[in-house]
Scaffold this motif. Sequence first.
Motif, PDB file in Angstrom:
ATOM      1  N   ALA A 172       0.827  -1.209   0.000  1.00 48.04           N
ATOM      2  CA  ALA A 172       0.000   0.000   0.000  1.00 48.04           C
ATOM      3  C   ALA A 172       0.860   1.257   0.000  1.00 48.04           C
ATOM      4  O   ALA A 172       0.603   2.204  -0.759  1.00 48.04           O
ATOM      5  CB  ALA A 172      -0.926  -0.004   1.218  1.00 48.04           C
ATOM      6  N   ILE A 173       1.902   1.277   0.812  1.00 49.21           N
ATOM      7  CA  ILE A 173       2.767   2.455   0.879  1.00 49.21           C
ATOM      8  C   ILE A 173       3.516   2.654  -0.436  1.00 49.21           C
ATOM      9  O   ILE A 173       3.634   3.781  -0.940  1.00 49.21           O
ATOM     10  CB  ILE A 173       3.749   2.315   2.060  1.00 49.21           C
ATOM     11  N   THR A 174       4.014   1.554  -1.013  1.00 50.58           N
ATOM     12  CA  THR A 174       4.732   1.658  -2.286  1.00 50.58           C
ATOM     13  C   THR A 174       3.822   2.149  -3.404  1.00 50.58           C
ATOM     14  O   THR A 174       4.220   2.962  -4.241  1.00 50.58           O
ATOM     15  CB  THR A 174       5.337   0.296  -2.666  1.00 50.58           C
ATOM     16  N   ALA A 175       2.577   1.668  -3.429  1.00 49.95           N
ATOM     17  CA  ALA A 175       1.615   2.127  -4.442  1.00 49.95           C
ATOM     18  C   ALA A 175       1.362   3.625  -4.298  1.00 49.95           C
ATOM     19  O   ALA A 175       1.291   4.357  -5.297  1.00 49.95           O
ATOM     20  CB  ALA A 175       0.315   1.338  -4.323  1.00 49.95           C
ATOM     21  N   ALA A 176       1.222   4.094  -3.066  1.00 48.43           N
ATOM     22  CA  ALA A 176       1.012   5.533  -2.856  1.00 48.43           C
ATOM     23  C   ALA A 176       2.227   6.335  -3.279  1.00 48.43           C
ATOM     24  O   ALA A 176       2.101   7.398  -3.915  1.00 48.43           O
ATOM     25  CB  ALA A 176       0.678   5.792  -1.388  1.00 48.43           C
ATOM     26  N   THR A 189       0.559   0.202 -10.578  1.00 50.15           N
ATOM     27  CA  THR A 189      -0.174  -0.399  -9.457  1.00 50.15           C
ATOM     28  C   THR A 189      -1.380  -1.191  -9.961  1.00 50.15           C
ATOM     29  O   THR A 189      -1.663  -2.299  -9.474  1.00 50.15           O
ATOM     30  CB  THR A 189      -0.642   0.699  -8.495  1.00 50.15           C
ATOM     31  N   LEU A 214      -5.224  -1.774  -1.275  1.00 49.26           N
ATOM     32  CA  LEU A 214      -5.507  -0.791  -2.327  1.00 49.26           C
ATOM     33  C   LEU A 214      -6.321   0.380  -1.781  1.00 49.26           C
ATOM     34  O   LEU A 214      -6.105   1.534  -2.176  1.00 49.26           O
ATOM     35  CB  LEU A 214      -6.261  -1.467  -3.477  1.00 49.26           C
ATOM     36  N   ALA A 217      -3.908   2.595   0.027  1.00 52.57           N
ATOM     37  CA  ALA A 217      -3.119   3.383  -0.931  1.00 52.57           C
ATOM     38  C   ALA A 217      -3.942   4.544  -1.483  1.00 52.57           C
ATOM     39  O   ALA A 217      -3.446   5.670  -1.617  1.00 52.57           O
ATOM     40  CB  ALA A 217      -2.626   2.483  -2.063  1.00 52.57           C
ATOM     41  N   TYR A 221      -3.350   8.623  -1.152  1.00 57.45           N
ATOM     42  CA  TYR A 221      -3.255   9.471  -2.348  1.00 57.45           C
ATOM     43  C   TYR A 221      -4.367  10.506  -2.415  1.00 57.45           C
ATOM     44  O   TYR A 221      -4.293  11.451  -3.196  1.00 57.45           O
ATOM     45  CB  TYR A 221      -3.314   8.577  -3.596  1.00 57.45           C
TER      46      TYR A 221
END
Length: 520
Positions: A172-176, A189, A214, A217, A221
């Motif tokens: 989740a953090i990486t996607a954001a 993503t 998700l 994330a 965002y």
Amino acid sequence: MTDPTTTPPPPARPAALHPLALLGLGAAALLLRCHALDRQSIWYDEANGIRIALRALPDLFSELTADASPPLYYLVLHAWTALLGQHEFAVRALSALAGAATIPLIAVTARRLFSARAGWTAAILAALSPFHLYYSQEARMYAILAGLATLLLYLGDRAARHDRGRDWAGLAITAALAAYTHHYGLFATAGVAVALVLRLRRRTAALQHLAAALAAAALLYLPWLPFAIRSQLQGTAITGGWLPPFSIQLLTQTLSHLCSLHMLTFRSPFFWLGSAAVAIALAGLVFRRLRGPNGQPPQWRCRLTPGAAYVATALIAGLALPIAISAIRPIYLPERYAIAFLPAAVILLAAGLDRLPTAWCRACTAALALTAAVGLLWHFSYMRKSDDRHAAIFLAETIRDDDLVLFTPHWTAVAPLYYLKELPRQTGYPMRTLEERQHRNEALERERRSLPEMTASLEQHRQLPHARVILVRLMAAWEADAEPLQQAIEQSWMPTARRDFPPLSITIYEKMPPHPPETP
């Protein structure tokens, strides 16, 4: 005879990659990406990003909220330049470091999904990729985007295997972070999300955890979402008119960039050598030679491993979204935005090579490495992005106190002004130059000058005793404003010198001598 009640042993895990070897690989990639890092001139996109990053934080956010770019890269570059300065090497070193760090991460991801040999092969292909190196030597966010896309693949696989909270939180953090780096982080993503849905379709609890990741994330965002939507609806930057409409060439150009063939022409034997190696790798990825039953001859079957299906789905689904949207409204530029999908592409090629016999694997890897090396030779020896640096040197040596420097389009001023320490008296057409707006928000202001207004300003400038006009214009067929302006200037001013610094042309104009009175 085997006891049928005995539990079969778990499949052997792929051999680990030695940490020191990974460190050496990253160091070698960093040396390659730092080589001739300041050979190329800073060009418009880089100079504009540097200009934004150097602003005070309130002004930085104020400008980005009206533009199309998310803020993460600019915030990192803001801190980076505060420590290391604004020189070409310094501002590009951030991308070089991010690009080099991505190479060991690709190796670890490919090893986890396939084997140690696939990990080393993927790392070699990525390290030598001219496409990846290009953006590792540019002061833009694309090298960081590629690294985050790799981390998405890695964390998605960890989360699917172990279904642990820390892995889903990391995803989740990486996607954001990817979304805050570039809008194409959303597509990367989405590709991983589709791949995970198919992979976890029979595991209800894991699917719920994916949905929660998700949603987290999206929540992270959410503060930037209104500005991203507004920029897309207004058609700024990423949806500007300079992007190509949908065509089949988008697919072929994407493939050539992802396979490191884009630097070569069809006439080059290296192009066909690399194409043959790519075809063999894809065949190895898709087809599997199976033993025939009861001593019958071996047979070929179309069979993807679970790891290959996961990466291929993430790649295809992620790419399909922007390409499909481009059929309605152009948003995709292969030579730039495909970088978000390069890690998945090289990992797939390495997986296909890994399934080949050892001799074939080595031969095809060598062919792809040689093809990439030829592209790197072209990159370092012949390719030139722009010549804004020499244009700025020429202006610095030429400008006098009474000169008026006229930039058209107005944004051609950005890169030369990165180099000029003492700024000239200048104006822009058809809009104001960025330096004219240094205390305002460039993205929010869209003042346009008409041609009669510019002509009146030039006539007023003629009143100075030693007045000259220096026209800096973009040499591009699609540029519509420069030609009428140049014709208007030449009605009252006389060109005395011209120098070309592609893509810019600089012409110096002096006053026309007064016409002698007509004799009766």
